[in-house]
Design a protein around this motif. Structure first.
Motif, mmCIF file in Angstrom:
data_model
loop_
_atom_site.group_PDB
_atom_site.id
_atom_site.type_symbol
_atom_site.label_atom_id
_atom_site.label_comp_id
_atom_site.label_asym_id
_atom_site.label_seq_id
_atom_site.Cartn_x
_atom_site.Cartn_y
_atom_site.Cartn_z
ATOM 1 N N UNK A 37 0.833 -1.209 0.000
ATOM 2 C CA UNK A 37 0.000 0.000 0.000
ATOM 3 C C UNK A 37 0.865 1.254 0.000
ATOM 4 N N UNK A 38 1.958 1.212 0.719
ATOM 5 C CA UNK A 38 2.854 2.370 0.818
ATOM 6 C C UNK A 38 3.617 2.642 -0.481
ATOM 7 N N UNK A 45 -0.162 1.931 -9.546
ATOM 8 C CA UNK A 45 -0.812 1.039 -8.604
ATOM 9 C C UNK A 45 -2.239 1.453 -8.316
ATOM 10 N N UNK A 46 -2.927 0.543 -7.622
ATOM 11 C CA UNK A 46 -4.342 0.739 -7.382
ATOM 12 C C UNK A 46 -4.774 -0.198 -6.264
ATOM 13 N N UNK A 47 -5.584 0.310 -5.364
ATOM 14 C CA UNK A 47 -6.166 -0.502 -4.307
ATOM 15 C C UNK A 47 -7.652 -0.181 -4.248
ATOM 16 N N UNK A 48 -8.478 -1.195 -4.503
ATOM 17 C CA UNK A 48 -9.925 -1.020 -4.537
ATOM 18 C C UNK A 48 -10.589 -1.856 -3.445
ATOM 19 N N UNK A 49 -11.726 -1.383 -2.966
ATOM 20 C CA UNK A 49 -12.537 -2.155 -2.029
ATOM 21 C C UNK A 49 -13.947 -2.286 -2.582
ATOM 22 N N UNK A 50 -14.612 -3.349 -2.147
ATOM 23 C CA UNK A 50 -16.040 -3.538 -2.390
ATOM 24 C C UNK A 50 -16.717 -3.324 -1.051
ATOM 25 N N UNK A 51 -17.749 -2.525 -1.075
ATOM 26 C CA UNK A 51 -18.453 -2.183 0.155
ATOM 27 C C UNK A 51 -19.917 -2.626 0.018
ATOM 28 N N UNK A 61 -5.641 -5.403 -4.948
ATOM 29 C CA UNK A 61 -4.521 -4.479 -5.038
ATOM 30 C C UNK A 61 -3.699 -4.805 -6.281
ATOM 31 N N UNK A 62 -3.312 -3.762 -6.996
ATOM 32 C CA UNK A 62 -2.411 -3.858 -8.148
ATOM 33 C C UNK A 62 -1.214 -2.971 -7.832
ATOM 34 N N UNK A 63 0.002 -3.519 -7.919
ATOM 35 C CA UNK A 63 1.190 -2.731 -7.610
ATOM 36 C C UNK A 63 2.260 -2.935 -8.681
ATOM 37 N N UNK A 64 3.163 -1.974 -8.733
ATOM 38 C CA UNK A 64 4.213 -1.936 -9.747
ATOM 39 C C UNK A 64 5.281 -2.994 -9.501
ATOM 40 N N UNK A 65 5.629 -3.671 -10.574
ATOM 41 C CA UNK A 65 6.807 -4.524 -10.645
ATOM 42 C C UNK A 65 7.432 -4.252 -12.003
ATOM 43 N N UNK A 66 8.419 -5.042 -12.380
ATOM 44 C CA UNK A 66 9.123 -4.813 -13.644
ATOM 45 C C UNK A 66 9.137 -6.063 -14.498
#
Length: 182
Positions: A37-38, A45-51, A61-66
């Protein structure tokens, strides 16, 4: 059910969701998500929730890699983790979260999304085994069928090579499968 970006006030609810959804492995996944998250920025990146009913019932969560491609390193995204509370599973919450995230990423410059997961589930969302597409997995501990990728509109044919996970995946030992202790 509402899908939205994760807010700072959601952090504890997401952690609790991950602990519940992943059982014995929950602490590792929750700690990984806290670290990842940090690393998320407005451009990466992206962090989504369903409520549902004011409660967080799902998270992705989608985060950067290479991608270590022959021409150059390519910024890609890794989908991990995704979770839904046990009481809301098998209702399309996880699929909606993944699809919503992919739609957002497809509008940007993200060429590829990688993951480790169940091919029967993720193939319904368009993911294909990475090896069949010319990609190499970052660890031998990842089963071939579980290493999957999805090409987005920004993908170009020269983008092949080895996925290089970002450091938090290694720090939390959240790559592939470990031999179970007996």
């Amino acid at each position: 059910m509402d899908l939205r970006e994760e807010l700072p006030d959601d952090r504890e609810a997401v952690r609790g969701l991950l602990l519940e959804a992943f059982g014995d492995h929950g602490a590792v996944v929750a700690d990984l998500a806290d670290t990842l998250r940090d690393t998320i920025t407005p451009d990466s990146g992206l962090s989504l929730v369903a409520e549902h009913g004011g409660q967080v019932v799902g998270h992705v969560m989608f985060t950067r890699s290479l991608l270590d491609a022959p021409r150059r390193l390519v910024d890609v995204q890794v989908l991990s983790p995704v979770a839904v509370t046990p009481g809301h599973q098998r209702r399309g919450v996880g699929s909606a979260l993944v699809r919503g995230g992919l739609e957002i990423l497809a509008r940007g410059a993200v060429p590829l999304v990688f993951l480790e997961g169940d091919p029967a589930y993720y193939s319904r969302l368009g993911f294909v085994p990475g090896g069949e597409q010319g990609f190499r997995k970052p660890s031998l501990r990842i089963p071939d069928a579980a290493f999957q990728a999805l090409k987005l509109p920004a993908y170009e044919p020269w983008m092949t090579g080895t996925l290089v996970y970002s450091e938090p995946f290694w720090r939390h030992d959240a790559v592939g499968l470990r031999d179970s202790e007996t």
